[in-house]
Write an enzyme that holds these catalytic residues in place. Sequence first.
Site, PDB file in Angstrom:
ATOM      1  CB  VAL A 126       7.419   2.783  -1.594  1.00 15.37           C
ATOM      2  CG1 VAL A 126       8.899   2.547  -1.348  1.00 15.37           C
ATOM      3  CG2 VAL A 126       6.842   1.667  -2.428  1.00 15.37           C
ATOM      4  CG  ASP A 150       9.683  13.731   8.394  1.00 12.36           C
ATOM      5  OD1 ASP A 150       9.588  14.795   7.760  1.00 12.36           O
ATOM      6  OD2 ASP A 150       9.799  12.624   7.851  1.00 12.36           O
ATOM      7  CE  LYS A 201       6.718   3.299   7.750  1.00 10.37           C
ATOM      8  NZ  LYS A 201       7.255   4.319   8.646  1.00 10.37           N
ATOM      9  N   GLY A 221      10.331   6.148   2.917  1.00 11.88           N
ATOM     10  CA  GLY A 221      11.777   6.252   2.937  1.00 11.88           C
ATOM     11  C   GLY A 221      12.407   5.022   3.566  1.00 11.88           C
ATOM     12  N   GLY A 269      11.011   1.843   3.716  1.00  9.40           N
ATOM     13  CA  GLY A 269      10.805   0.611   2.967  1.00  9.40           C
ATOM     14  C   GLY A 269       9.361   0.500   2.500  1.00  9.40           C
ATOM     15  CE  LYS A 270       8.545  -2.814  -2.991  1.00 11.24           C
ATOM     16  NZ  LYS A 270       8.453  -3.999  -3.843  1.00 11.24           N
ATOM     17  CB  ILE A 305      -0.984   0.037   1.201  1.00  8.63           C
ATOM     18  CG1 ILE A 305      -0.236  -0.251   2.509  1.00  8.63           C
ATOM     19  CG2 ILE A 305      -2.122  -0.928   0.989  1.00  8.63           C
ATOM     20  CD1 ILE A 305      -1.090  -0.027   3.745  1.00  8.63           C
TER      21      ILE A 305
END
Length: 833
Positions: free
Chosen positions: A496, A612, A516, A498, A500-501, A494
Site C-alpha cells: 500500500v 521523493d 497501482k 500513499g 493506493g494499493k 503486494i
Amino acid sequence: MGGEKLVTLVLVSCLFCTCCHGFTPQDNYLINCGSPSNSSLMDRVFMSDKLASNLLSSDNQEILASQSSSSSSDIYQTARVFTGVASYKISVARGRHWVRLHFNPFNYQTYQMGSAKFAVSSQTHVLLSDFTVKSRDVKEYSLNVETDDLVLTFTPSGGSFAFVNAIEVISVPASLITSSPPPRVVGGSGAFQGSLSSHAFETIHRLNMGGSLVTPNNDTLTRTWQPDSGFLLEKNLAKTVSKIPTVNFVPGYATEETAPKTVYGTCTEMNSDQNPNAIFNVTWAFDVDPGFQYFLRFHFCDIVSLSLNQLYFNLYIDSMLAVTDLDLSTYVDNTLAGAYSMDLVMPSPKSSNKMRVSIGPSTVHTDYPNAIVNGLEIMKMNNSRGQLSDGAFLPGGGPSTKQKNVGLIVGATVGPLLALALLGVCFVFFCKKRKLGQDGYSKTWMPFSINGTSVGSKGSRGTTLTSITTNANYRIPFAAVKDATNNFDESRNIGVGGFGKVYKGELNDGTRVAVKRGNPKSQQGLAEFRTEIEMLSQFRHRHLVSLIGYCDENNEMILVYEYMENGTVKGHLYGSGLPSLTWKQRLEICIGAARGLHYLHTGDSKPVIHRDVKSANILLDENFMAKVADFGLSKTGPELDQTHVSTAVKGSFGYLDPEYFRRQQLTEKSDVYSFGVVLFEVLCARPVIDPTLPREMVNLAEWAMKWQKKGLLDQIIDQSLRGNIRPDSLRKFAETAEKCLADYGVDRPSMGDVLWNLEYALQLQEAVVDGEPEDNSTNMIGDLPPQINNFSQGDTSVNVPGTAGRFEESSIDDLSGVSMSKVFSQLVKSEGR
Ligand SMILES: *[C@@H]1O[C@H](CO)[C@@H](O)[C@H](O)[C@H]1NC(C)=O
Ligand SMILES: *[C@@H]1O[C@H](CO)[C@@H](O)[C@H](O)[C@H]1NC(C)=O
Ligand SMILES: *[C@@H]1O[C@H](CO)[C@@H](O)[C@H](O)[C@H]1NC(C)=O
Ligand SMILES: *[C@@H]1O[C@H](CO)[C@@H](O)[C@H](O)[C@H]1NC(C)=O
C-alpha cells in the site's frame, strides 16, 4: 471590504504604539485567529482573521473553534484548527520581526487541543516541531524576513492537527540585534563567527531582575519581561533594588528600545545584610534545550553604587567565567547608572538541560563586594539546519498523507485583487530570464571515451525520446486490468503506497505487472496520477521503472508498471529478514539509481526533479538492477534560464533537503541531498528516522555525518559489511554521501558527479577482488589524475584503463529506451484498445 478594515486596524494599532514611545513598527499585525470579531488583550486590539477568510481555500481543512458560545472578547477563547498543512501569508517590510504565537489548549467538539501535535515553520526556519501545548503559552521568535511575505505554515504531525489562537507579526528595529561588535563566545573561543542578522531566535526567558512583570504596553517593542525570583537557586542570597528614575540612557549605548527604563531601573544584587564582606555567588538556573546555541543579552545599570568605580564583579555561565572584574562605570562613558547591554553566545550545552548564570564579587577589587544584574534575555539560536526545534518534523506530511495547502492570506492589501497580483508576480517570476548558474543545468555529464569515441553524450538521449508514443497509446481497458489482477484479488496485494494499493498481476501475454490502484476520492491522487503518466510516458530509461499503461475508466486511477521481482531497496536493507546485500551489490544498486536520476536531471529539453528520492522508491528487478520509481511528486525542473522552481514543500521525512525546506525552492540538488541520505542508509542499513533510538541517533543523516566528520564512519556501518568493504572504497563512498548532504545546494555535486564517484568506489572495491594486497592497494589505484576528477566541468575525454567494460554498459543505458518503447508499443497493441 475586509481589506480596508484590516488597513484601518493596522493604522489604529500603530497609532496606539506611537503614543507610548519612540519606535513605530512598520508592520504591526495582531491577528485573532478563528474569531469573527476583534478582541483585545491588555489594550492591544487583535483583528479577526475572518476579515480575510475569502482567501482561505474552500476545502474546509480549517475549523473555527470557540471555547464558549458567549462572544467573549478574549483572544484565547477562539482558535483556528488545521487538519492539514495550512499557511498564513503576511506581507511585510523586509527586516527583523517579532513573531508571537499564542496558544491556549481548550476542547472544541472532538478536538482536544491539548493533544494536538504539530510543527510551525517560516520559509526559512522551523520554529516548532512535534509541538504539543500543555497550558496557555506564548512563543516569541525574532526572525529576519528577507522576502516581501512571511509565510507561517502549520503542519500537523502524522494524523494529528494544529491550532493557533493568535499571531503577532511586528517589526523590530534593525539595531536591536547586530554583529557589530560580534558577541563573545562563553568558554574562550573568542568572538562569535557568523552573522547574527540571518539567525532566527526564540525567546526562552526575558527577565526583569529585581523588578516586576513588564507587559507589552509598557515596552516600546511590546516585549514581556518576567520577574526573576522564581529562577533564583537560593533566594535568601539575593535582594532587590529599585531606582527607576536614576537610569541614564547615554547616547551611543543602550536605548529605551534595548530595554525599558523599568528594567534598567531595578536589579537583583547580593544580599550582604548579615555580613557586608561576605563573598558568595548569586545563581539562577534556566531550563534550556540542549543541542542549541544560546544568545544571552545581559542588561546592566549600576543603580547600587554611590560613586564611580566601586562595583567590580564576575559573571559566570555554567561555571565558566564569562566576564571578570566587570566595572560598569567604565563601560558607559564614566556615567553612574548608565544603561548598558552585553551580548554573549553560549555554545550548546551538550547534555544538561539547565543553564546556570551566576554573579559574584571580584576577587581583586574587594572594597565593596557586590554584584548585580538588571535584566537578562536568553534566546535560542537556530541550528545549522535552520531549526529552532529538532523534534521530528514531516514537512508537507510526505506523499502518503493527502493534504493541500490552505492559505489564509492576511495582508495590507487583502482581497481578490491581491490574489491576482500574486498570480502576476508568480507569472513574472517564472518568465524571468536568468543566466546559467554554475550549479545549473548547463553542466552535462560527459562520460568517458571508449577507443577514442565519446559515448553517452548529450545527444544520444534525443534519439531514444523520439519514439515515445502519446499518452493515449498507454490506455489499458479496465477489463484487462481486472483480468490481470483476478479482479483485484486481495491475495495479490503486494503493498500500500500513499497513492493506493499495489497488486501483482499478469497481462494475457504473460507480462508480469504491478498494478497501482489509486483512491478515486483523492484530489492529490489525481494530480499525482497525471504527473506519473506524463513523466513516465516521456522518459524511458533502463534505470527508471517503466509504465506499461494506465486506466482512467469509471473514475479509476490505475497505473500499470513493469513488475519488479525483488521489491524495494529498503526491503533489502532492514526490517524484512531478507538476506543482506553484498557491498558490490549495494554499489551497483546505487550506481543504477544514480544513473536514473542523472538521466532525469539532464533531460534534454525538460530536466525533471524527482522530489521523493528514497530507498522505498528504488526498486530491484530479478537481477537486482535498480530502477527509480514513483514520479507522482516529480516536477519539471527549471528551464535552462532559471535555477529553481518555487513550490510547496513535498517529500519524505528524513530525506528532505533542508535548504529546499527553508527556501521552498526546488532544484535538482534537492534530489542529490535525498540521494545522499539513501547512500548512508545503504551503508548503515537502518531507517533514516528511528524515533526509538537515543536522540542523537534518531536522524540517520545527522548521525552518519557526525561519524563521517570524525572519520569514524566505519564504526556505524552495517554489521554484515564489516571486513568486506575495502577502506578506499568506503572512503570514496562516504565522501560522496557527505558531499550530497552539504547544507547548501551549490556545494553539492551534480548527479553526474555522484555517479562517477560511485563508479570509482566500485572500482576501488573490485581491485581487492582482483587479488591486490590490502595495504598497498592505494598505490595500485592511486588517485586519478586531476583532469578526471574535474571531468564534469569540461569535455575532456579520458581513457581509464580497465574500465571500458563498465562504461560500455552505461552507453547501452541510454539506448535501452528504444527497445523498451518497442516492447511497449507491442504491449499496448495487445492490451490496449
Ligand atoms: C475590528 O476593528 C477594526 C478597527 O478597530 C474595525 O474597523 C472593524 O470594524 C472591527 N471588526 C469587527 C468585525 O468588529
Ligand atoms: C504600564 O503602563 C500603564 C499604562 O499603560 C501604566 O499605568 C503603568 O503605570 C505602567 N507600569 C509601569 C511599571 O510603568
Ligand atoms: C562562583 O561560581 C564560580 C563558577 O561556578 C566558581 O568558580 C566560584 O568559586 C564561585 N565563587 C564563590 C565565592 O563561591
Ligand atoms: C541559522 O540559520 C541561518 C540562515 O537562516 C544560517 O546562516 C546560520 O548559520 C544558522 N545558524 C547556525 C548556528 O548554523
